[in-house]
Design a protein around this motif. Sequence first.
Motif, short mmCIF file in Angstrom:
data_model
loop_
_atom_site.label_atom_id
_atom_site.label_comp_id
_atom_site.label_asym_id
_atom_site.label_seq_id
_atom_site.Cartn_x
_atom_site.Cartn_y
_atom_site.Cartn_z
N LYS A 3 0.85 -1.18 0.00
CA LYS A 3 0.00 0.00 0.00
C LYS A 3 0.89 1.24 0.00
CE LYS A 3 -3.67 -2.26 2.71
NZ LYS A 3 -4.76 -2.17 1.73
N ILE A 4 0.38 2.34 -0.55
CA ILE A 4 1.19 3.55 -0.64
C ILE A 4 0.35 4.80 -0.42
CG2 ILE A 4 0.95 3.52 -3.16
CD1 ILE A 4 3.66 4.99 -3.30
N ILE A 5 0.90 5.70 0.36
CA ILE A 5 0.35 7.04 0.54
C ILE A 5 1.26 7.97 -0.24
CG2 ILE A 5 -0.23 8.86 2.18
CD1 ILE A 5 -0.22 6.21 4.19
N ALA A 6 0.80 8.43 -1.38
CA ALA A 6 1.59 9.28 -2.27
C ALA A 6 1.23 10.73 -2.01
CB ALA A 6 1.32 8.92 -3.74
N THR A 7 2.24 11.56 -1.83
CA THR A 7 1.99 12.97 -1.54
C THR A 7 2.69 13.87 -2.55
OG1 THR A 7 3.90 13.44 -0.09
CG2 THR A 7 2.01 12.34 0.91
#
Length: 307
Positions: free
Chosen positions: A34-38
């Motif tokens: 999973k990834i939280i891209a900012t």
Amino acid sequence: MSEESPQQLVWMITGCSTGFGRRFVPAILRRGDKIIATARNLSTIENLTTEVSEQDLDANNLKILELDLEWTTAKLEGVVKEALDTWGRIDVLVNNGGVGMKSLIEEADARLFARQFQINMFGHVDVTNAVLPSMRARKSGTIVVLGSRSSWRPELPATGPYASSKAAFTAYAETLATELAFFSIRVLIVQPSSFRTENMLTYPYHNDKLIPEYDILREKALAGAGSLHGNQPGDPVKAVELVVDVVRGEGKAKGRKFPRYLPLGSNAGQAIKEKTDMMKSVLEEWGDVIGSELDYETVGGTKMWFS
């Protein structure tokens, strides 16, 4: 929230609008993570969901958030809290966001250096500090710091603000690694050389104070950057795949010891060798006068202190 497999990692990455950051997204999703891209502007990454879906990747494993590294500490902490609330943890923080400000040093000022350091380092210090309490509580986590080959080879005109920010960020990460070892938190210092990303070489030159005596040097430096843009030898897709391998301990990293440093690209190794050879030659030539010769004199093994 369902219980996750221990093999599935949750990543948070800064600077995902272009460059390495954007390429990390599909590389991570392909591993089932999973990834939280900012990004500084949410509009620059709003189409990531469509992009990954078109690659048959699970867009449900992607969360996008706005994060500007020039925001206040409190505001950055708020974004990290939202990221932690998304899937309950962050296993891997990738401090990737950054810009490459171009200026000859005398033509710059402290404000330009301060902004360069804020984006490339200080903002990441706040983000990292906001993530670390949850990692310390679990005694697990990985911090990835995107340094640069420039910290080994800053002797290129007009790269002073960028190179010094990356050198400082590298030294910070080295100390951080020592302080976090007790908590079983790993630190990986990635040092890319010339990779074919979009914006690093195209950042405008700081022209608030152009000094005529530097015209030839400035023009030569800008011409060099212009000719390199689009012709960099490094493939950023291959680079991020290797970083993901190293963090996960698989692929090309399987069976290898987790490294503190990860130079990337052929001219990264060349820059490291050149600088270490230079320092070795200094030690060889000057070793007899720069070492113990400068210590306090001793009498009977006792140091004699002089004011």
